[in-house]
Enzyme design. Sequence first.
Site, short mmCIF file in Angstrom:
data_model
loop_
_atom_site.label_atom_id
_atom_site.label_comp_id
_atom_site.label_asym_id
_atom_site.label_seq_id
_atom_site.Cartn_x
_atom_site.Cartn_y
_atom_site.Cartn_z
N GLU A 212 51.44 -26.28 6.64
CA GLU A 212 51.70 -24.88 6.99
C GLU A 212 52.74 -24.27 6.04
O GLU A 212 52.66 -23.11 5.70
CB GLU A 212 52.18 -24.79 8.45
CG GLU A 212 52.29 -23.35 8.96
CD GLU A 212 52.89 -23.24 10.36
OE1 GLU A 212 53.24 -24.28 10.96
OE2 GLU A 212 53.01 -22.10 10.82
N ARG B 223 58.47 -37.32 12.07
CA ARG B 223 58.45 -37.23 13.54
C ARG B 223 57.36 -38.10 14.14
O ARG B 223 57.46 -38.54 15.28
CB ARG B 223 58.32 -35.76 13.95
CG ARG B 223 59.59 -34.98 13.71
CD ARG B 223 59.41 -33.51 13.90
NE ARG B 223 59.04 -32.84 12.66
CZ ARG B 223 58.34 -31.73 12.59
NH1 ARG B 223 57.91 -31.16 13.70
NH2 ARG B 223 58.05 -31.18 11.44
O1 LIG Z 1 48.83 -29.90 10.40
P1 LIG Z 1 49.75 -29.66 9.23
O2 LIG Z 1 49.70 -28.25 8.73
O3 LIG Z 1 49.55 -30.63 8.14
O4 LIG Z 1 51.23 -29.82 9.76
C1 LIG Z 1 51.66 -30.83 10.62
C2 LIG Z 1 52.74 -31.66 10.00
O5 LIG Z 1 53.88 -30.84 9.69
C3 LIG Z 1 55.06 -31.50 10.15
O6 LIG Z 1 55.50 -32.42 9.21
P2 LIG Z 1 56.58 -32.20 8.07
O7 LIG Z 1 55.91 -32.41 6.76
O8 LIG Z 1 57.33 -30.93 8.31
O9 LIG Z 1 57.48 -33.49 8.24
P3 LIG Z 1 58.64 -34.11 9.14
O10 LIG Z 1 57.95 -34.83 10.27
O11 LIG Z 1 59.24 -35.04 8.16
O12 LIG Z 1 59.57 -33.01 9.63
C4 LIG Z 1 54.56 -32.23 11.38
O13 LIG Z 1 55.45 -33.29 11.72
C5 LIG Z 1 53.21 -32.73 10.96
O14 LIG Z 1 53.29 -33.97 10.28
N1 LIG Z 2 55.22 -24.61 13.43
C1 LIG Z 2 55.50 -25.91 13.33
N2 LIG Z 2 56.43 -26.47 14.12
C2 LIG Z 2 56.71 -27.79 14.02
N3 LIG Z 2 56.09 -28.60 13.17
C3 LIG Z 2 55.15 -28.08 12.37
N4 LIG Z 2 54.37 -28.64 11.42
C4 LIG Z 2 53.61 -27.67 10.89
N5 LIG Z 2 53.85 -26.50 11.48
C5 LIG Z 2 54.82 -26.74 12.41
#
Ligand SMILES: O=P(O)(O)OC[C@H]1O[C@H](OP(=O)(O)OP(=O)(O)O)[C@H](O)[C@@H]1O
Ligand SMILES: Nc1ncnc2[nH]cnc12
Length: 177
Positions: free
Chosen positions: A101, A64
């Site tokens: 998370e 994202r």
């Molecule tokens: O602060 P944190 O606990 O590290 O979480 C934040 C990250 O989690 C999600 O990524 P995800 O790995 O779900 O990837 P995506 O963008 O591919 O959906 C979001 O887009 C951030 O990159």
């Molecule tokens: N709760 C949440 N919603 C969307 N993106 C996330 N990345 C980590 N935690 C998330």
Amino acid sequence: MNDTPLRDFPALIRDVPDFPKPGVRFKDITPLLADPAGFGWVVGTMAGPWLGRGVDCVAGIEARGFILGAALAPALGAGFVPVRKPGKLPAKVIAQEYALEYGSDRLEIHADAVKPGSRVLLVDDVLATGGTLLAARALLERAGAVLVGATVLVELEALGGRARWDAATPLEASLHY
Ligand SMILES: O=P(O)(O)OC[C@H]1O[C@H](OP(=O)(O)OP(=O)(O)O)[C@H](O)[C@@H]1O
Ligand SMILES: Nc1ncnc2[nH]cnc12
């Protein structure tokens, strides 16, 4: 006179319970990005604090962070560098493991992705525990970047990511929950 009504763009972010795991309340930004004025608002709001700050390069975190980073880069007159999940980049990479998370993962950049001394802005959609942003920062600094700062659309304050971030480096969030 501008008679366009002010719209509640943050209301377009949808909460999805129990995704991708039970107990996680997922902030889904896709309805906001699908709205033409909403996406414009996102780009303007996120770019604003960094205008005139000499950003050479925006680094966006897969997946994202790619959407937002690729929109911010031209708005800031900067180039774009992808920070990717494992095994996607074709040339020599450097890598960093991290926890988030709802699991753990690994990020990679090309070893030559940034010129030493290049002024980089890190971009992602959500700051939760901060593991992702810290891992991406470590990679960029190992590659020789100077981190101008980081910006996210959404900060989930209860997950404490900001406390793990070095307070001397600017960290902007457009929306706080
Ligand atoms: O602060 P944190 O606990 O590290 O979480 C934040 C990250 O989690 C999600 O990524 P995800 O790995 O779900 O990837 P995506 O963008 O591919 O959906 C979001 O887009 C951030 O990159
Ligand atoms: N709760 C949440 N919603 C969307 N993106 C996330 N990345 C980590 N935690 C998330």
